[in-house]
Design an enzyme around this catalytic site. Sequence first.
Site, PDB file in Angstrom:
ATOM      1  CB  CYS A 164      76.767  42.138  17.289  1.00 16.33           C
ATOM      2  SG  CYS A 164      77.866  41.325  18.440  1.00 16.33           S
ATOM      3  CB  THR A 165      77.081  44.380  22.403  1.00 15.33           C
ATOM      4  OG1 THR A 165      77.648  43.085  22.539  1.00 15.33           O
ATOM      5  CG2 THR A 165      76.465  44.814  23.727  1.00 15.33           C
TER       6      THR A 165
END
Lengths: 534, 464
Positions: free
Chosen positions: B211-212
Site C-alpha cells: 500500500c505504501t
Amino acid sequence: MAEPRTKYDRQLRIWGDQGQAALEKASICLLNCGPTGSESLKNLVLGGVGSITVVDGSKVEEGDLGNNFMLDESSLGQSKAKCVCAFLQELNDAVKAKFVEESPEALIEMNSSFFSDFTLVISTQLVETSMLKLDGICRQANVMLICARSYGLTGLVRISLKEHNVIESKPDHFLDDLRLNRPWPELKMFAESIDINTPDPAVHKHIPYVVILLKLAEEWASSYSGCSPSTREEKKEFKDLLKSRMTAFDENNYKEAIDASFKISTPQGINSNLRQIIDDISAEVDSSSSDFWVMVAALKEFIANEGEGEAPLEGSIPDMTSSTEYYINLQKIYQAKAEADFLAVEQRVRNILKRIGREPAVITKTSIRNFCRNARKLTVCRYRLIEEEFNSPILLELQKYLNDEDYSYAIGFYILLRAVDRFAANYNRFPGLFDGHLQIPNILSYRGMDEDISRLKTIALGILGDLGCNSSTLTEDLINEMCRFGGAELHTVAAIIGGIVSQEVIKLITKQFVPMSGTFIFNGIDHKSQLLAL
Amino acid sequence: MAELTDSRSRSRDLDKLLLRPGNIVGKLFEPGPELRDDLREYARVLVVGAGGLGCELLKDFALSGFQKLEVIDMDRIEVTNLNRQFLFRLQDVGKPKAEVAAMRVMERINGVEIVPHFCRIEDKEDDFYSKFSLIALGLDSIEARSYINRVACSFLEYDSEGNPFEETVKPMVDGGTEGFKGHARVILPGTTPCFECTIWLFPPQVKFPLCTLAETPRTAAHCIEYAHLIKWGEMHSGKAFDADEPEHMQWVYTEALKRAELFGIPGVTYSFTQGVVKNIIPAIASTNAIISAACTLEALKILTGCSKTLSNYMTYNGLEGLHTKATEFVKDKDCLICGSGVLLEMDTSITLQKILLPYPCFTNSAQFMNLLGEDPMVLLSKPTSVVYMGNNLYKMVPPVLEEMTRSNLSLRLFDLMDKVSMGVVHVTGTAIKNDKKNSSLWKIRVVFKGMVDGVIDMDLAGGA
C-alpha cells in the site's frame, strides 16, 4: 566503453565516484612483496588504484611458491619484485605497475628521498630498526605510511601519519538530526498546520511521527511548566500519552512515534567529539591552515552564533509512515533549514579565507555543503611516531592490557613481535628458524629450540622492564608458540593482514570512513584480535 | 637433511606449524611430516561458491597445504565481479565461474587438483557431499547456506548417549561479507551450533508494504519498487520481469522516474534502480580476502589440530576503525537439523500401518505411529507426513501423494528404511499439549532393536 564503471559498480556503491577518483590518483609504494605485500596490493589493484611500485631485492625461492599466489614455477630464481609486479598487472590493466629490484633496507638507508613521491607507503615484514627509520622519513616527507607484519599465527598493522581528517566518516549507526528537542519556527508552524485529532482515519494514520511528537511534546510541556519528559517515569508517561492517541491498532506512525519518543528529550547542543574538534588548537587558523581546518573554524563561529549552540542541520530525514504530501513537505522544511545553515557557514568560510589572506572562493560550494552535511560526524585522527610509542607507551593502557584476560594474547604478541626483532638483531635469525630448513623435530633442534625459547623470554621480559612493567610476565605458552612459528609467513595470515592493509589504504586515500587507530594485533589462535592504543 | 625435496621446501612456512609440537594446539594434534602428507593426500575440501569468497577460498586452500579441492557454482562470470573476483578477467565474462576459477588456480600452483562443478548445489546427490573432509561455504544467500547445512547435518549420527559419532561429523566453515563487514564461523555439527540453530543471526529482508508503494510513496526506492512489482505486471501481462535483461531494467527505471517526478521525490537513478531491484550487496576485495583467509585458517586447524579453533563465530567490521569479535554461540539441542532428535527404539517388525483413518485407533502397540503417540517427548495425535532421507514414506495431503504412499503403510519401517540399523525420520503432525493442538515437526531417531551392535561390529571389521 562502459566497462570501467561497471567493473567497479559494487565498490562505487560504497565510496562513490569521488572516492574512486581519489583511488585512481593515488600512487602506492610497497616494500617487500612476500604474501603479505602481494595480497595488500592485489586488493588495491583490483579496486583500480592509480599506480603501484613494488620494491624487493630478493630472488624467488622454492619456499616462496608455497605461500604467494603472485608467483609461479617460472618465477624461480628471478627478481621477486618483477614477477609479483607482472602478475599484479594482469589483474587490472588500468593500473600503472612498476617494480624496483632493490632491498627496502638499502633504500631506507641510502635513498630516503625515494619515498617522497608516493601518496602512501606500505611496509611489510620490515624489522624494527628499518621500520622506525622509514617512519621518520615518511613523517618528514608527509607521506602516509602503513606498517604490516605477518608472523606465524600473529601479525600487526599500524598506520603512521601526522594527521588525517575525515568529513565523510559514514558511520553505521548515527542518530538522525531531526531537532525534535529544539524545533525551529518553520518546523513548528508545519506541525501546527496539521490537525492530529482529525476524524478521518486514513489521514490520522498518515501523519508523520515527527509531527505527532512535536504536537504532543508541546501538549506535555503545557502541563509540565514548559519541560519535556526527563525522568524515566515521565518518559513512560509520555509514551502512554502517545499510545492513548492511537485510534486503531495498525497505526504504524504512532508505533514509530513511540519508538522515537526519546528524540524529544535528547540533550541540546553538540556532542563531545565535535566539541573537541572545534576546540582544537588547529581551529585557530592562519594562511598555512588546511581547507578542513578553515571549515572547522567557520563551523565553530556558526555554532557560537547563528547555530545557537547547534551544528548546521543535516537536512535529510529518514523514511517514515506518512502520506506522500506530508512527507515531501516535511523534507522541504528540513532541506530549507539545512540550506540556510550552509549559507551561513559558507559566508563565514569566505570571510575567514579573506582574513587569512587566501582567495575567498578557493573552497568550493560543494565541499562546504558536504562539510555541513557531515558536521556532526567529523573525525580527526592523529598518530604518534612508532618510535615514540615504543619508547613511551601509554602506561595506563599497557597495564590494563597486561591484566586483562581478553587482551593477554594480543599484548603478549605485541611485546613478542618486538622481541623477535631484537632476537634477530642479536643472532642474525628469528627464534626457531634454524639453518638448513630444519623442520622435523629431533634432539638437535629441540635443544636449539629450548635455547631460543629462553633467549626470547629474556628479551621479552627486558622489553617489559624497559617499559616499566617489571612485575609483568608473558605466558610461557605464547613464547613457545612464537619460537615454533620460526618467522613463518603463512598465506592465510598474510591474506588477513594484507586485506586489512588494503582496507585501511582505501579509507585513507578516499578520505571516507574512519581508519583504525593504534596498533592492530592479529591473533590467529582464537581470533581475539585487538587494537592496542599505546 | 639429505631428503629435502622440492615439495618439502615449498611448504617451508607451513611446516613450522604442521611439523613442530606446540603448546596451544588441538587435542588430537600429531605433528610430523605424515600430517602434512596426509593433508595433501586425504583431505578433500569442497568450496561452495566461486564468487568473491570462493575465489579467495580456492587460493587460500591451495596455499595452505591442501591439494584435493572441488568447487561448485552455477553462475557465469559478469563484469561487475571483476573488482574482487581476482581469478577472472574481462575476456572470461560469460564463462562458468567454477571452471575458470579452478583452471586459474591450477595453472598457478603446482600439485593442486581442483574439480569444478558448474551446476546448482541441489543438482548433486547427498552422496556427493558426503565424500569431503570439510565443506567451505562462500555464499551470499541464506537459502543456499541452509541447504548445505541440512545436507551436512544429515550425515550426523549420535550414539545412544547422544554424543555425535566422530566419523559422521562433517565440519563446515562459513564466510559472509557485506561491504566492510563480514563474518567467519566454524560449524562442527553436533558440537557447535549449525546454521539453523542460529538462523536468527540473519534478519529477514525488509519489504515495503504494497500500500505504501501504491498509495503513499515517499522515497526513490518506493517509486522503483512500484514500477518493478506493480506497474510491470499491469503493463506486461504474463511476461515475467528479468533483472538481467537490460531492457527490462531500463523500463523499470523510466517508470520509476516518471512516478518520482509526479510526486516530487528525488534520488531515482539507473544505478540505484539496479541496486533496489536486484538487492545488490556492495562488495569489495579486502573484506572477502580477510573473511576467506580466516575461514581457511580455521579449516586447517580443524583438520590438523595445529592450533586452537575459533569458538565459534567471528564478526568483522572495518567500517569505523576495526573491530573483530569472537562469540561462542551455543547449539540448540532441539534443533531439527543438527539435534539428536527423539530416540525411539523399536522392533524390526513394526509397520507404518494404521496411521490412516480412523485415527487414533491403535490397539496394537507394535505400530510405529502409535509409538509416537505414546512418547512423552512427541505426543503425536495425528501424523500428516513421514519422511526418510528426503523421500515421503507417507503423506496425508495432497490426495495424489496420499494415494502414492498409501501402500507403504503395510510395509515394515525397517524395510522402508532400507534395513539400516538406525536412521532419522522426520514426522509432521498435530500434537496435543496442555489440551491444545499444535502442528509440529519432529526429528525421530529410530533404532531397531538387536541391530545396532551387529552393525557396529561390521563397521569395525571393515575399518581394520
